[in-house]
Design an enzyme around this catalytic site. Structure first.
Site, PDB file in Angstrom:
ATOM      1  N   ASN A  46     -73.011  -6.846 -35.109  1.00  0.00           N
ATOM      2  CA  ASN A  46     -72.094  -7.827 -35.378  1.00  0.00           C
ATOM      3  C   ASN A  46     -71.938  -8.594 -36.781  1.00  0.00           C
ATOM      4  O   ASN A  46     -71.375  -9.069 -36.975  1.00  0.00           O
ATOM      5  CB  ASN A  46     -72.587  -9.161 -34.624  1.00  0.00           C
ATOM      6  N   GLY A  47     -72.331  -7.510 -37.819  1.00  0.00           N
ATOM      7  CA  GLY A  47     -72.157  -7.755 -39.409  1.00  0.00           C
ATOM      8  C   GLY A  47     -73.198  -8.490 -39.988  1.00  0.00           C
ATOM      9  O   GLY A  47     -73.356  -8.873 -41.072  1.00  0.00           O
ATOM     10  N   GLU A  48     -74.367  -9.102 -39.001  1.00  0.00           N
ATOM     11  CA  GLU A  48     -75.420  -9.859 -39.794  1.00  0.00           C
ATOM     12  C   GLU A  48     -76.202  -8.835 -40.507  1.00  0.00           C
ATOM     13  O   GLU A  48     -76.114  -7.728 -40.453  1.00  0.00           O
ATOM     14  CB  GLU A  48     -76.118 -10.455 -38.675  1.00  0.00           C
ATOM     15  N   ARG A 105     -63.668 -17.684 -60.987  1.00  0.00           N
ATOM     16  CA  ARG A 105     -62.534 -18.059 -61.306  1.00  0.00           C
ATOM     17  C   ARG A 105     -61.930 -19.362 -60.597  1.00  0.00           C
ATOM     18  O   ARG A 105     -61.046 -20.116 -61.031  1.00  0.00           O
ATOM     19  CB  ARG A 105     -61.345 -17.044 -61.119  1.00  0.00           C
ATOM     20  N   GLN A 106     -62.701 -19.644 -59.447  1.00  0.00           N
ATOM     21  CA  GLN A 106     -62.408 -21.020 -58.915  1.00  0.00           C
ATOM     22  C   GLN A 106     -63.333 -22.177 -59.280  1.00  0.00           C
ATOM     23  O   GLN A 106     -64.146 -22.684 -58.731  1.00  0.00           O
ATOM     24  CB  GLN A 106     -62.498 -20.960 -57.153  1.00  0.00           C
ATOM     25  N   HIS A 139     -66.550 -16.564 -66.193  1.00  0.00           N
ATOM     26  CA  HIS A 139     -64.998 -16.895 -66.631  1.00  0.00           C
ATOM     27  C   HIS A 139     -64.866 -18.271 -67.514  1.00  0.00           C
ATOM     28  O   HIS A 139     -63.864 -18.407 -68.322  1.00  0.00           O
ATOM     29  CB  HIS A 139     -64.339 -17.146 -65.257  1.00  0.00           C
ATOM     30  N   LYS A 203     -47.799 -16.843 -71.458  1.00  0.00           N
ATOM     31  CA  LYS A 203     -47.333 -16.173 -70.063  1.00  0.00           C
ATOM     32  C   LYS A 203     -47.092 -17.374 -69.319  1.00  0.00           C
ATOM     33  O   LYS A 203     -47.690 -18.498 -69.571  1.00  0.00           O
ATOM     34  CB  LYS A 203     -48.385 -15.297 -69.378  1.00  0.00           C
ATOM     35  N   GLY A 238     -52.215  -6.785 -63.373  1.00  0.00           N
ATOM     36  CA  GLY A 238     -50.761  -7.298 -63.647  1.00  0.00           C
ATOM     37  C   GLY A 238     -50.733  -8.017 -64.929  1.00  0.00           C
ATOM     38  O   GLY A 238     -49.768  -7.489 -65.590  1.00  0.00           O
TER      39      GLY A 238
END
Length: 327
Positions: A46-48, A105-106, A139, A203, A238
């Protein structure tokens, strides 16, 4: 070879790793002259995630290395579980080594009703039992203040500048920041490359559209000069590819891109290979898969820096001395 380094006063150093970037962990262990701590890790249906250390860590100074690459949430969770396992196995201290700090970055709210995810990351590792964090080129340096304990903020700049210095004419270099916000970093680069002029690419970015920015024009003298375009990370490429294009259109003689973290999410490899940059230099804080590599890419090893920092922390030395020569 043993998986433990014995220190003064009965201390012992142990290095463990998750599954995100085992090649880097093996290289760090080799630099330290030890084996990695035997660790079992696998996923349930189940991903655990299940983790278990194969040897005792009771009373040891445990360093748990995991770089937060894709799928990023899985590897963060695995590292959290390893910290919890070490705490419950009576480790003396636990240092979380994150060459690339996920969600960095957050680090602030751009708009209302957003999380500050970088702070949550620090809280999670603190709650799991981490005594100390170690990361490379955050960052934003202020992220160190999110963790209520020691944070070793390592710089890849000496590794990158030592290499780039061999690739350019230092009497004809302009260091370029991809935006106005990283001018301070560009100043430090310029000082190490002979004190040449600075420039930045103006930018615009729409905060409602992730991974998209538009490079408009160059501010500074780049015509006829070898430009070194510096940043902390390259994600979709980018911003950097557009900046390289703008520099070439402004008359730059050449462009070398240098960044610490190669996230290289699609279509970064294609963008960078077609950007006009003669070389893109990154470190291996994150694994670089074969399909993300391209002819102009150069990957430098971060393992010697991590190993020296780990050893300094274990020996109660000075991590700062790695960069300024002072103890």
């Amino acid at each position: 070879m043993s998986s433990t380094i014995a220190g003064t006063g009965g201390k012992s150093l142990v290095l463990a790793t998750g599954r995100a970037h085992p090649e880097l962990a093996i290289e760090v262990a080799r630099e330290l002259g030890i084996d990695l701590l035997p660790t079992t890790a696998y996923d349930f249906a189940n991903g655990e995630i299940y983790v278990r250390f194969g040897e005792s860590v009771r009373g040891a100074d445990v360093f748990i290395l995991q770089s937060h690459t894709a799928p990023i949430n899985q590897w963060i969770m695995e590292q959290l579980l390893m910290v919890d396992a070490a705490k419950r196995a009576s480790a003396r201290t636990i240092t979380v080594v994150q060459p690339f700090y996920g969600y960095a970055r957050q680090d602030k709210k751009h708009r209302g009703r957003e999380p500050i995810s970088a702070r949550l990351m620090s809280d999670l590792f603190s709650k799991a039992g981490a005594d100390r964090l170690m990361s490379v080129d955050l960052h934003a340096a202020q992220t160190q203040g999110f963790f209520n304990g020691p944070v070793d903020h390592l710089w890849a700049m000496p590794i990158l500048t030592d290499y780039v210095r061999t690739r350019v004419d230092t009497t004809n270099v302009t260091v370029v920041s991809p935006d106005a916000g990283r001018i301070r970093v560009a100043e430090q680069w310029a000082a190490k490359l002979g004190g040449g002029p600075l420039a930045f690419v103006h930018k615009t970015r729409d905060v409602t559209r992730p991974n998209q920015a538009v490079a408009n024009r160059v501010v500074g003298d780049v015509e006829g000069r070898d430009c070194v375009l510096v940043d902390d990370l390259i994600d979709t490429g980018g911003t950097i590819a557009e900046a390289a294009r703008v520099l070439m259109e402004a008359g730059a003689k050449s462009v070398i891109v240098a960044a610490t973290h190669g996230v290289l999410s699609d279509p970064a490899a294609q963008r960078l290979s077609e950007s006009g940059a003669s070389e893109v230099v990154i470190t291996d804080t994150l694994p670089i898969a074969a399909d993300k590599r391209f002819p102009q890419l150069t990957v430098l090893s971060i393992a010697p820096l991590l190993a020296r920092a780990i050893r300094e922390v274990f020996d109660d030395g000075s991590v700062t001395s790695l960069f300024d020569g002072n103890s």
